[in-house]
Design a protein around this motif. Structure first.
Motif, short mmCIF file in Angstrom:
data_model
loop_
_atom_site.label_atom_id
_atom_site.label_comp_id
_atom_site.label_asym_id
_atom_site.label_seq_id
_atom_site.Cartn_x
_atom_site.Cartn_y
_atom_site.Cartn_z
N GLU A 70 0.83 -1.21 0.00
CA GLU A 70 0.00 0.00 0.00
C GLU A 70 0.86 1.26 0.00
O GLU A 70 0.38 2.36 0.28
N GLY A 71 2.14 1.12 -0.32
CA GLY A 71 3.09 2.23 -0.26
C GLY A 71 2.78 3.34 -1.24
O GLY A 71 2.11 3.14 -2.25
N THR A 72 3.30 4.52 -0.92
CA THR A 72 3.08 5.70 -1.76
C THR A 72 4.39 6.22 -2.35
O THR A 72 4.40 7.30 -2.95
N ARG A 73 5.47 5.48 -2.17
CA ARG A 73 6.78 5.91 -2.65
C ARG A 73 7.38 4.88 -3.61
O ARG A 73 7.16 3.69 -3.46
N HIS A 74 8.16 5.39 -4.54
CA HIS A 74 8.97 4.55 -5.42
C HIS A 74 10.34 5.20 -5.48
O HIS A 74 10.48 6.30 -6.04
N GLY A 75 11.34 4.52 -4.89
CA GLY A 75 12.66 5.13 -4.81
C GLY A 75 12.54 6.48 -4.12
O GLY A 75 11.83 6.61 -3.13
N PRO A 76 13.17 7.52 -4.65
CA PRO A 76 13.09 8.83 -4.03
C PRO A 76 11.84 9.62 -4.41
O PRO A 76 11.68 10.78 -4.02
N TYR A 77 10.93 9.01 -5.18
CA TYR A 77 9.79 9.73 -5.74
C TYR A 77 8.46 9.32 -5.13
O TYR A 77 8.29 8.19 -4.68
N TRP A 78 7.53 10.25 -5.17
CA TRP A 78 6.15 9.90 -4.86
C TRP A 78 5.67 9.00 -5.99
O TRP A 78 5.87 9.30 -7.17
N LEU A 79 5.03 7.91 -5.64
CA LEU A 79 4.55 6.94 -6.62
C LEU A 79 3.63 7.61 -7.65
O LEU A 79 3.71 7.32 -8.84
N ARG A 80 2.80 8.52 -7.21
CA ARG A 80 1.83 9.15 -8.12
C ARG A 80 2.50 9.96 -9.23
O ARG A 80 1.89 10.26 -10.25
N MET A 81 3.78 10.30 -9.03
CA MET A 81 4.51 11.09 -10.02
C MET A 81 5.18 10.23 -11.10
O MET A 81 5.66 10.75 -12.10
N VAL A 82 5.20 8.92 -10.88
CA VAL A 82 5.85 8.02 -11.82
C VAL A 82 4.79 7.46 -12.77
O VAL A 82 3.89 6.73 -12.35
N THR A 83 4.91 7.82 -14.03
CA THR A 83 3.98 7.37 -15.07
C THR A 83 4.79 6.82 -16.23
O THR A 83 6.01 7.07 -16.32
N PRO A 84 4.17 6.11 -17.15
CA PRO A 84 4.92 5.63 -18.31
C PRO A 84 5.60 6.75 -19.10
O PRO A 84 6.67 6.55 -19.68
N ASP A 85 5.03 7.94 -19.08
CA ASP A 85 5.57 9.05 -19.85
C ASP A 85 6.89 9.59 -19.33
O ASP A 85 7.58 10.31 -20.05
N VAL A 86 7.27 9.28 -18.08
CA VAL A 86 8.54 9.80 -17.55
C VAL A 86 9.71 8.86 -17.84
O VAL A 86 10.83 9.16 -17.46
N TYR A 87 9.44 7.77 -18.52
CA TYR A 87 10.50 6.85 -18.93
C TYR A 87 10.96 7.18 -20.35
O TYR A 87 10.14 7.26 -21.26
N GLU A 88 12.25 7.38 -20.50
CA GLU A 88 12.85 7.74 -21.77
C GLU A 88 13.48 6.49 -22.39
O GLU A 88 14.24 5.79 -21.73
N PRO A 89 13.17 6.20 -23.67
CA PRO A 89 13.84 5.06 -24.30
C PRO A 89 15.34 5.36 -24.45
O PRO A 89 15.72 6.48 -24.81
N VAL A 90 16.17 4.38 -24.12
CA VAL A 90 17.62 4.52 -24.26
C VAL A 90 18.19 3.27 -24.91
O VAL A 90 17.60 2.19 -24.82
N SER A 91 19.33 3.42 -25.50
CA SER A 91 20.00 2.28 -26.12
C SER A 91 20.71 1.45 -25.06
O SER A 91 20.99 1.93 -23.95
N GLY A 92 21.02 0.23 -25.43
CA GLY A 92 21.81 -0.62 -24.54
C GLY A 92 23.18 -0.01 -24.27
O GLY A 92 23.69 -0.08 -23.15
N GLU A 93 23.76 0.61 -25.29
CA GLU A 93 25.08 1.23 -25.13
C GLU A 93 25.04 2.39 -24.14
O GLU A 93 25.90 2.51 -23.28
N LYS A 94 24.02 3.25 -24.27
CA LYS A 94 23.92 4.40 -23.38
C LYS A 94 23.65 3.94 -21.93
O LYS A 94 24.26 4.45 -20.99
N SER A 95 22.77 2.98 -21.76
CA SER A 95 22.46 2.51 -20.40
C SER A 95 23.69 1.84 -19.79
O SER A 95 24.00 2.05 -18.61
N ALA A 96 24.42 1.05 -20.58
CA ALA A 96 25.64 0.41 -20.06
C ALA A 96 26.67 1.46 -19.69
O ALA A 96 27.35 1.33 -18.66
N HIS A 97 26.77 2.52 -20.49
CA HIS A 97 27.72 3.59 -20.19
C HIS A 97 27.37 4.28 -18.87
O HIS A 97 28.25 4.52 -18.03
#
Length: 173
Positions: A70-97
């Motif tokens: 029933e938590g309201t947090r995700h990591g350092p963020y309020w859960l309600r602020m995390v939506t699919p739109d705040v995720y940016e697609p990145v390449s495997g190379e950039k994420s590994a870097h």
């Protein structure tokens, strides 16, 4: 879709479990990987991200509290602020870097830790069909004690052929 995403397991790599030659290395760094499965039926990445966000395993503050259904947090963020739109697609190379820079910020990691990181982090990045990076939330998204993490990197890895979605968090606290 939300009810069809199933938690499968995970891995936790605590950097304190390894000997560092560098006396200045930070002792409270870790990587947490949560693996969930989804059915083979075709849905878009945004629907998968929404299902992940709706899952109880996503309600983890990554600060010792663990998963709170029933938590309201995700990591350092309020859960309600995390939506699919705040995720940016990145390449495997950039994420590994990004993750390689984070892991080696205080000097090269020991060989045993490198092997664990390769298996649990870098091999997963290489196998993912799509990778998303949590970004762009801004200061207003931080919850009341959200500044506990010095660094917080979150990636969502989607492997369609394996029917797996993974949350990979690398952080300092």
């Amino acid at each position: 879709m939300e009810n069809k995403v199933t938690h499968e397991g995970g891995a936790f790599i605590n950097f304190r479990n390894y000997s560092f030659q560098d006396p200045w290395s930070h002792g409270f760094r870790w990587v947490d990987v949560k693996r969930l499965t989804f059915p083979a039926e075709s849905v878009g990445d945004r629907e998968l991200l929404a299902a992940l966000i709706g899952h109880e395993q996503f309600r983890d503050d990554y600060a010792g509290g663990g998963v709170l259904p029933e938590g309201t947090r995700h990591g350092p963020y309020w859960l309600r602020m995390v939506t699919p739109d705040v995720y940016e697609p990145v390449s495997g190379e950039k994420s590994a870097h990004i993750l390689r820079q984070w892991a080696n910020q205080f000097g090269r990691v020991p060989a045993e830790l490198e092997a664990d990181l390769q298996q649990e982090v870098f091999d997963r990045l290489s196998a993912a069909d799509h990778i998303y990076y949590l970004s762009g939330l801004g200061d207003d998204a931080f919850h009341d004690w959200g500044g506990v993490h010095d660094c917080f990197h979150e990636f969502v890895l989607i492997g369609r052929s394996a029917g797996q979605i993974s949350v990979l968090v690398a952080a300092d606290d």
